[in-house]
Design an enzyme around this catalytic site. Structure first.
Site, PDB file in Angstrom:
ATOM      1  CG  ASP A   1      -1.324   1.004   1.202  1.00  0.00           C
ATOM      2  OD1 ASP A   1      -1.468   2.342   0.798  1.00  0.00           O
ATOM      3  OD2 ASP A   1      -3.362   0.890   1.778  1.00  0.00           O
ATOM      4  CG  HIS A   2       1.360   4.326  -2.967  1.00  0.00           C
ATOM      5  ND1 HIS A   2       0.650   3.584  -3.815  1.00  0.00           N
ATOM      6  CD2 HIS A   2       1.526   5.348  -3.214  1.00  0.00           C
ATOM      7  CE1 HIS A   2      -0.271   4.876  -4.362  1.00  0.00           C
ATOM      8  NE2 HIS A   2       0.435   6.116  -4.075  1.00  0.00           N
TER       9      HIS A   2
ATOM     10  CG  HIS B   1      -4.067   4.315  -0.852  1.00  0.00           C
ATOM     11  ND1 HIS B   1      -3.049   3.223  -1.181  1.00  0.00           N
ATOM     12  CD2 HIS B   1      -4.162   4.111  -2.526  1.00  0.00           C
ATOM     13  CE1 HIS B   1      -2.609   2.448  -2.118  1.00  0.00           C
ATOM     14  NE2 HIS B   1      -3.926   3.469  -2.680  1.00  0.00           N
TER      15      HIS B   1
HETATM   16  O1  LIG Z   1      -3.291   3.859  -5.857  1.00  0.00           O
HETATM   17  C1  LIG Z   1      -3.776   4.751  -6.240  1.00  0.00           C
HETATM   18  O2  LIG Z   1      -2.488   5.719  -5.586  1.00  0.00           O
HETATM   19  C2  LIG Z   1      -3.012   6.215  -6.902  1.00  0.00           C
HETATM   20  C3  LIG Z   1      -2.532   8.473  -5.893  1.00  0.00           C
HETATM   21  O3  LIG Z   1      -1.584   7.752  -4.958  1.00  0.00           O
HETATM   22  P1  LIG Z   1      -1.175   9.028  -4.544  1.00  0.00           P
HETATM   23  O4  LIG Z   1       0.573   8.870  -4.624  1.00  0.00           O
HETATM   24  O5  LIG Z   1      -0.445  10.356  -6.148  1.00  0.00           O
HETATM   25  O6  LIG Z   1      -1.584  10.364  -3.841  1.00  0.00           O
HETATM   26  C4  LIG Z   1      -4.182   6.934  -7.547  1.00  0.00           C
HETATM   27  O7  LIG Z   1      -4.350   8.121  -8.433  1.00  0.00           O
HETATM   28  C5  LIG Z   1      -4.538   5.453  -7.850  1.00  0.00           C
HETATM   29  O8  LIG Z   1      -5.788   5.913  -8.887  1.00  0.00           O
HETATM   30  C6  LIG Z   1      -5.100   4.509  -7.590  1.00  0.00           C
HETATM   31  O9  LIG Z   1      -4.472   3.594  -7.879  1.00  0.00           O
END
Ligand SMILES: O=C1O[C@H](COP(=O)(O)O)[C@@H](O)[C@H](O)[C@H]1O
Ligand SMILES: NC(=O)C1=CN([C@@H]2O[C@H](COP(=O)(O)OP(=O)(O)OC[C@H]3O[C@@H](n4cnc5c(N)ncnc54)[C@H](OP(=O)(O)O)[C@@H]3O)[C@@H](O)[C@H]2O)C=CC1
Length: 501
Positions: free
Chosen positions: A181-182, A244
């Protein structure tokens, strides 16, 4: 004897010709190399169907580094010498034998003690197949550790997530599985625990006696871009909230762990997620709001509505915006709403958490008939990273009125350096065997359980008002009403936002 702890390893990237590998993984691996975290005893094997040679692969990796705008040093050739490529279709059993031979040969060449990290940067329908072939074809029988890194989405609902988990658990133990989960790799998300558990000025107040509500906003100004095919089946709820957003809720709500070990932190997060108040399907509209963007303006440019985007059904009922009121039924949080919102094509790209404290019992200052400005703690996750505290100070005149004063701490301004990209931190953790910032299966399951009810309610009832917000705005009016009816309002997400009431 198995070498459990060493960081020397072979990383096999499935889907190495794809977007994620190019934009996130190669630059992150390079940064780790530049910082000396990889030593020289590592190898990276890229694999996908296209018939590239190792030479073409290395050219592509180098191009990816330049495209990512990180600083590429003169010795990049030394780095690229660790990269090899093997074309294979992951659904073909025989190709795993070739991959196995290549891994063994590189382990010999780079003196790697049999540690293997398998990164699945591929569409999720392949996750189970790959895990199962890795085991059946003996690729997990090396002399060292095995780690499986899995990208999102981990299923599309609880039953599919359970099925996927059962498939990968046939081949890997829970402690060998690193579910990405980045957001958990973001510097300020990792900082939530430190802010809470290392500060005497916050932890005693971190409960329903002193906090009135918590707001989490993760807004994006981009639309679906090239990912329409995936997104139209997913929607904001499953794309952002299930993972997230609920991870941030868990970090804000969890009890202090007895120590900072992976198991202790994860088990406190699991307990917090277990306390999420479940909703009946017919209660969902009371707590959750969905939206879909129409045309509008972003940075003075006209942008199309969601239904006119590439690969999107022109009558799509998919939500590109979610706002919700999440309640946590335990002693600490009873009665404190956690408001969440996320969406595409909103006014700006920003992730922020605002903790609003309760008012003091009596207003001696300001205008006694008015409410005093509440104290706020703002955690800036991105693009700016830092903390702000909004408190009351004396107005600079002779009156007894107060004025909100904002104290800002900017993380990256003070360090004068770019904080590492989330993927870099997570890869570093995975190489070091630290799974704290990866999601445990129980967290995934509890999050799906919570989100599935909302999804079912929405699937049963078509949204008749879509599109219901213009691109470039903060979402539909119903998202504001959700807070207004409780006597609250969304605090601004812009840095120059007006925090007066
Ligand atoms: O996991 C995801 O995250 C991105 C948003 O990530 P961020 O680090 O740029 O806030 C999102 O654009 C994408 O749809 C989703 O799959
Ligand atoms: N891109 C991103 O920013 C993000 C992606 N993710 C997740 O990461 C994963 C990968 O996404 P992304 O890189 O965007 O996807 P891409 O479509 O860009 O890449 C898919 C990769 O899979 C390979 N591939 C497809 N079928 C096969 C097959 N049968 N055998 C072997 N290789 C195959 C493709 O290469 P080839 O055609 O040569 O076979 C390609 O390398 C997904 O789970 C996604 O949800 C998560 C967060 C962000």
């Amino acid at each position: 004897m198995k070498n459990e702890n060493h960081t020397y390893c072979t990383m096999v990237i499935f889907g190495a010709t794809g977007d994620l590998a190019k934009r996130k993984l190669f630059p992150s691996i390079y940064n780790l190399y530049k910082k000396g975290y990889l030593d020289e005893k590592f190898a990276v094997i890229g694999t996908a169907r296209r018939g590239w040679s190792t030479e073409v692969f290395r050219e592509n990796v180098e191009k990816a580094l330049h495209d990512s705008k990180i600083e590429v040093e003169a010795n990049v050739e030394d780095f690229l010498a660790h990269f090899d490529y093997i074309p294979m279709d992951v659904t073909t059993k025989e190709s795993y034998q070739e991959l196995s031979k290549l891994i063994s040969s590189l382990e010999g060449e780079f003196h790697i003690p049999g540690n293997r990290m398998f990164y699945l940067a591929m569409a999720p329908q392949f996750f189970g197949t790959i895990a199962s072939f890795l085991k059946s074809e003996g690729l997990t029988n090396g002399d060292g550790w095995n780690r499986l890194i899995i990208e999102k989405p981990f299923g599309h609902d609880l039953p599919s997530a359970k099925k996927l988990n059962a498939e990968i658990r046939q081949a890997f133990e829970e402690d060998e599985i690193y579910r990405i989960d980045h957001y958990l790799g973001k510097e300020m998300v990792q900082n939530i625990e430190v802010i809470r558990f290392a500060n005497a000025m916050f932890e005693p107040l971190w409960n329903n006696r002193y906090i009135s509500n918590i707001q989490i906003t993760s807004s994006e100004s981009l639309g679906v871009e090239e990912r329409g095919g995936y997104y139209d089946k997913s929607g904001a709820l499953r794309d952002m909230v299930q993972n997230h957003i609920l991870q941030m809720v868990a970090l804000l709500a969890m009890e202090p762990p007895i120590k900072l070990s992976t198991d202790e932190i994860r088990s406190e997060k699991i307990r917090a997620l277990r306390a999420l108040r479940p909703m009946a399907i017919d209660e969902v509209d009371e707590y959750f709001v969905r939206g879909q963007y129409g045309p509008g303006q972003i940075e003075n440019q006209e942008v199309p509505g969601y239904r006119s985007e590439e690969n999107i059904n022109p009558e799509s009922n998919t939500e590109t915006f979610v706002a919700g009121k999440v309640l946590i039924d335990n002693f600490r949080w009873a009665g404190v709403p956690f408001y969440i919102r996320t969406g595409k094509r909103m006014a700006e790209k920003s992730t922020k958490i605002v903790i609003q404290f309760k008012d003091i019992p009596m207003n001696l200052y300001y205008k006694s008939e008015d409410e005093m400005h509440p104290n706020l703690l703002i955690i800036h996750i991105q693009p700016d990273q830092g903390i702000s505290i909004v408190m009351n100070g004396k107005k600079l005149d002779n009156s007894k009125e107060t004025t909100p004063v904002k104290l800002d701490y900017c993380n990256n301004c003070v360090d004068q350096q770019n904080t590492p990209e989330a993927y870099e931190k997570l890869l570093h953790d995975a190489i070091n065997g630290d799974a704290t910032n990866f999601t445990h299966w129980d967290e995934v399951a509890l999050s799906w359980q919570f989100v599935d009810t909302i999804y079912q309610a929405w699937a049963e009832k078509k949204a008749t008002d879509f599109p219901n917000y213009d691109s470039g705005t903060m979402g539909p009016k119903a998202a504001d009403d959700l807070l207004n009816q409780d006597g609250f309002k969304w605090w601004p997400i812009a840095d120059d936002g007006d925090y007066s009431i």
